[in-house]
Design an enzyme around this catalytic site. Structure first.
Site, PDB file in Angstrom:
ATOM      1  N   GLU A 144      22.796  16.180 -24.548  1.00  0.00           N
ATOM      2  CA  GLU A 144      23.900  16.660 -25.359  1.00  0.00           C
ATOM      3  C   GLU A 144      23.485  17.835 -26.240  1.00  0.00           C
ATOM      4  O   GLU A 144      24.215  18.820 -26.373  1.00  0.00           O
ATOM      5  CB  GLU A 144      24.437  15.524 -26.244  1.00  0.00           C
ATOM      6  CG  GLU A 144      24.916  14.313 -25.468  1.00  0.00           C
ATOM      7  CD  GLU A 144      23.849  13.248 -25.299  1.00  0.00           C
ATOM      8  OE1 GLU A 144      24.188  12.055 -25.335  1.00  0.00           O
ATOM      9  OE2 GLU A 144      22.656  13.624 -25.133  1.00  0.00           O
ATOM     10  N   THR A 178       4.532  -5.599   9.240  1.00  0.00           N
ATOM     11  CA  THR A 178       3.960  -4.671   8.270  1.00  0.00           C
ATOM     12  C   THR A 178       2.518  -4.296   8.606  1.00  0.00           C
ATOM     13  O   THR A 178       1.960  -3.406   7.972  1.00  0.00           O
ATOM     14  CB  THR A 178       4.001  -5.290   6.866  1.00  0.00           C
ATOM     15  OG1 THR A 178       3.252  -6.522   6.860  1.00  0.00           O
ATOM     16  CG2 THR A 178       5.437  -5.563   6.454  1.00  0.00           C
ATOM     17  N   ALA A 179       1.941  -4.960   9.561  1.00  0.00           N
ATOM     18  CA  ALA A 179       0.580  -4.654  10.015  1.00  0.00           C
ATOM     19  C   ALA A 179       0.367  -5.325  11.357  1.00  0.00           C
ATOM     20  O   ALA A 179       1.045  -6.303  11.701  1.00  0.00           O
ATOM     21  CB  ALA A 179      -0.461  -5.138   9.005  1.00  0.00           C
ATOM     22  N   SER A 198      -2.543  -0.941   9.358  1.00  0.00           N
ATOM     23  CA  SER A 198      -1.167  -0.588   9.000  1.00  0.00           C
ATOM     24  C   SER A 198      -0.991   0.895   8.695  1.00  0.00           C
ATOM     25  O   SER A 198       0.118   1.319   8.358  1.00  0.00           O
ATOM     26  CB  SER A 198      -0.721  -1.399   7.779  1.00  0.00           C
ATOM     27  OG  SER A 198      -1.541  -1.125   6.662  1.00  0.00           O
ATOM     28  N   ARG A 233       7.335   6.101  -6.483  1.00  0.00           N
ATOM     29  CA  ARG A 233       6.261   5.895  -7.467  1.00  0.00           C
ATOM     30  C   ARG A 233       6.475   6.778  -8.691  1.00  0.00           C
ATOM     31  O   ARG A 233       6.310   6.342  -9.835  1.00  0.00           O
ATOM     32  CB  ARG A 233       4.899   6.222  -6.847  1.00  0.00           C
ATOM     33  CG  ARG A 233       4.351   5.191  -5.903  1.00  0.00           C
ATOM     34  CD  ARG A 233       2.965   5.602  -5.428  1.00  0.00           C
ATOM     35  NE  ARG A 233       2.472   4.719  -4.370  1.00  0.00           N
ATOM     36  CZ  ARG A 233       1.358   4.932  -3.688  1.00  0.00           C
ATOM     37  NH1 ARG A 233       0.624   6.011  -3.947  1.00  0.00           N
ATOM     38  NH2 ARG A 233       0.986   4.081  -2.746  1.00  0.00           N
ATOM     39  N   ASP A 250      -7.144  -2.762   1.390  1.00  0.00           N
ATOM     40  CA  ASP A 250      -6.736  -1.380   1.644  1.00  0.00           C
ATOM     41  C   ASP A 250      -7.333  -0.370   0.675  1.00  0.00           C
ATOM     42  O   ASP A 250      -7.355   0.828   0.972  1.00  0.00           O
ATOM     43  CB  ASP A 250      -5.200  -1.270   1.568  1.00  0.00           C
ATOM     44  CG  ASP A 250      -4.506  -2.078   2.653  1.00  0.00           C
ATOM     45  OD1 ASP A 250      -5.189  -2.478   3.620  1.00  0.00           O
ATOM     46  OD2 ASP A 250      -3.295  -2.322   2.532  1.00  0.00           O
ATOM     47  N   GLU A 269       4.661  -2.868  -4.450  1.00  0.00           N
ATOM     48  CA  GLU A 269       4.228  -2.352  -3.157  1.00  0.00           C
ATOM     49  C   GLU A 269       3.486  -3.382  -2.321  1.00  0.00           C
ATOM     50  O   GLU A 269       3.006  -3.075  -1.245  1.00  0.00           O
ATOM     51  CB  GLU A 269       3.368  -1.097  -3.361  1.00  0.00           C
ATOM     52  CG  GLU A 269       4.151   0.101  -3.884  1.00  0.00           C
ATOM     53  CD  GLU A 269       3.568   1.428  -3.455  1.00  0.00           C
ATOM     54  OE1 GLU A 269       2.891   1.474  -2.405  1.00  0.00           O
ATOM     55  OE2 GLU A 269       3.792   2.408  -4.162  1.00  0.00           O
ATOM     56  N   THR A 312       2.180 -11.239   0.461  1.00  0.00           N
ATOM     57  CA  THR A 312       2.219 -12.412  -0.428  1.00  0.00           C
ATOM     58  C   THR A 312       2.948 -12.089  -1.718  1.00  0.00           C
ATOM     59  O   THR A 312       3.838 -12.832  -2.158  1.00  0.00           O
ATOM     60  CB  THR A 312       0.796 -12.904  -0.728  1.00  0.00           C
ATOM     61  OG1 THR A 312       0.169 -13.308   0.490  1.00  0.00           O
ATOM     62  CG2 THR A 312       0.817 -14.084  -1.693  1.00  0.00           C
TER      63      THR A 312
END
Length: 344
Positions: A46, A155-156, A162, A178, A194, A250, A254
């Protein structure tokens, strides 16, 4: 108001954790000015649009997506600036639930004789500012769960590989998520397997706070990271106290399954690649038990489908979003406090 929403979208990564607000001013003589929120400590939308308009603000109509603030933070109140500029009418999308505002900005304008309209474009603004609004109403951050999978839902591969299921366009979009988030959450198992850095490299914007559920090895790339453990609701309370308006989960499978089954996800973003692993030994989207029967299956709503290179980006909302998406036993600490980064 639609134009104000569009202008605000460009301030998403710049303004947070403050609200990303858009403002449009139409002068009596016709020229139109538009601005969005600056970075924390900078001008609100504003004030920026009033500055751009100068004397043309006298007698003008101002549209703003969120109620103008009425308190002194790191900048003076926007409501006072609107009154001083001589604006005739103000159109507001959504009332600001921050307890330091919460209608006080509107009252200030009305006392000064300014015509005020509220609720124009309400649904559109509520959707755009959903993370901010949830945080101010509940004290908890908006939770986005991001998943990348093959077309057959893996997913893998069976050996755990992956990288990379999706193409560069989808990965860049995930980095944009992100940049829009104040924190990114992964499990310690994902860190060990990973070793992700969880930084923003493929998009413009700041790196989020990196949160590990459990303990990350001392040499892990995720450091410096905040290590938390215990009930996920308590984790979200802690992040809300730290001023996190949106968090990005992410994984891995699990952690993703735990957030999903606890009913803590506000938005699902799933990247699907045109790839088939072709068996039942790959890793699924969620680890742990699924629905025993089809009648027990979770069913949300697809809010958007976008093609990103060879992949699809599918966005889902839960059957009931926001506060209604929380379990009945979830305990919220109502916002009787100031949050880090607020009031810029």
């Amino acid at each position: 108001m639609g134009r104000a929403v569009a202008v605000a979208a460009g301030a998403r990564t710049r303004a947070h954790p403050n609200p990303w607000v858009g403002a449009v001013l139409r002068s009596v003589d016709g020229p139109v000015f538009e601005e969005a929120s600056d970075a924390p400590g900078g001008a609100h939308a504003e004030v920026s649009v009033l500055s751009a308009a100068g004397e043309a603000a006298e007698g003008a109509t101002l549209w703003c997506t969120l109620e103008p603030c009425s308190h002194h933070g790191r900048t003076p109140p926007c409501a006072d600036a609107i009154v001083a500029a001589g604006v005739r009418r103000v159109v507001v999308g959504v009332v600001d639930p921050d307890p330091r505002v919460a209608g006080r900005g509107l009252d200030c304008l009305r006392r000064a004789g300014i015509e005020v309209s509220v609720g124009v474009g309400h649904d559109q603004v509520e959707d755009q500012l959903a993370p901010y609004l949830k945080h101010r109403r509940s004290g908890r951050p908006w939770v986005v769960l991001k998943l990348a999978a093959t077309l057959d839902g893996r997913t893998a591969a069976a050996d755990g590989s992956s990288q990379w299921i999706t193409g560069p366009e989808a990965r860049a979009d995930a980095h944009r998520l992100r940049a829009e988030s104040d924190a990114v959450i992964v499990g310690a198992g994902t860190v060990r397997s990973d070793d992700p850095s969880l930084t923003v490299r493929l998009a413009e914007g700041p790196d989020p706070l990196r949160v590990v559920l459990g303990h990350a090895p001392d040499a892990a790339l995720v450091h410096p990271a905040l290590e938390l453990d215990g009930d996920l609701r308590v984790v979200l309370d802690e992040l809300g106290e730290r001023g996190c308006v949106q968090v990005l989960v992410e994984g891995g499978a699990t952690v993703a399954g735990d957030f999903h089954r606890a009913g803590l996800v506000d938005r699902y973003v799933i990247y699907l690649a045109p790839t088939l692993l072709g068996g039942d030994d790959g890793r699924p989207l969620f680890a742990g038990p699924g629905a025993a029967t089809l009648s027990d299956a979770w069913s949300g709503q697809v809010t958007s489908v976008t093609r990103l290179g060879p992949d699809l980006r599918i966005e889902l909302s839960p059957p009931a979003s926001g506060l209604q998406n929380q379990p009945e036993n979830a305990v919220f600490r109502r916002p009787e406090r100031k949050w880090a980064g607020a009031g810029a």
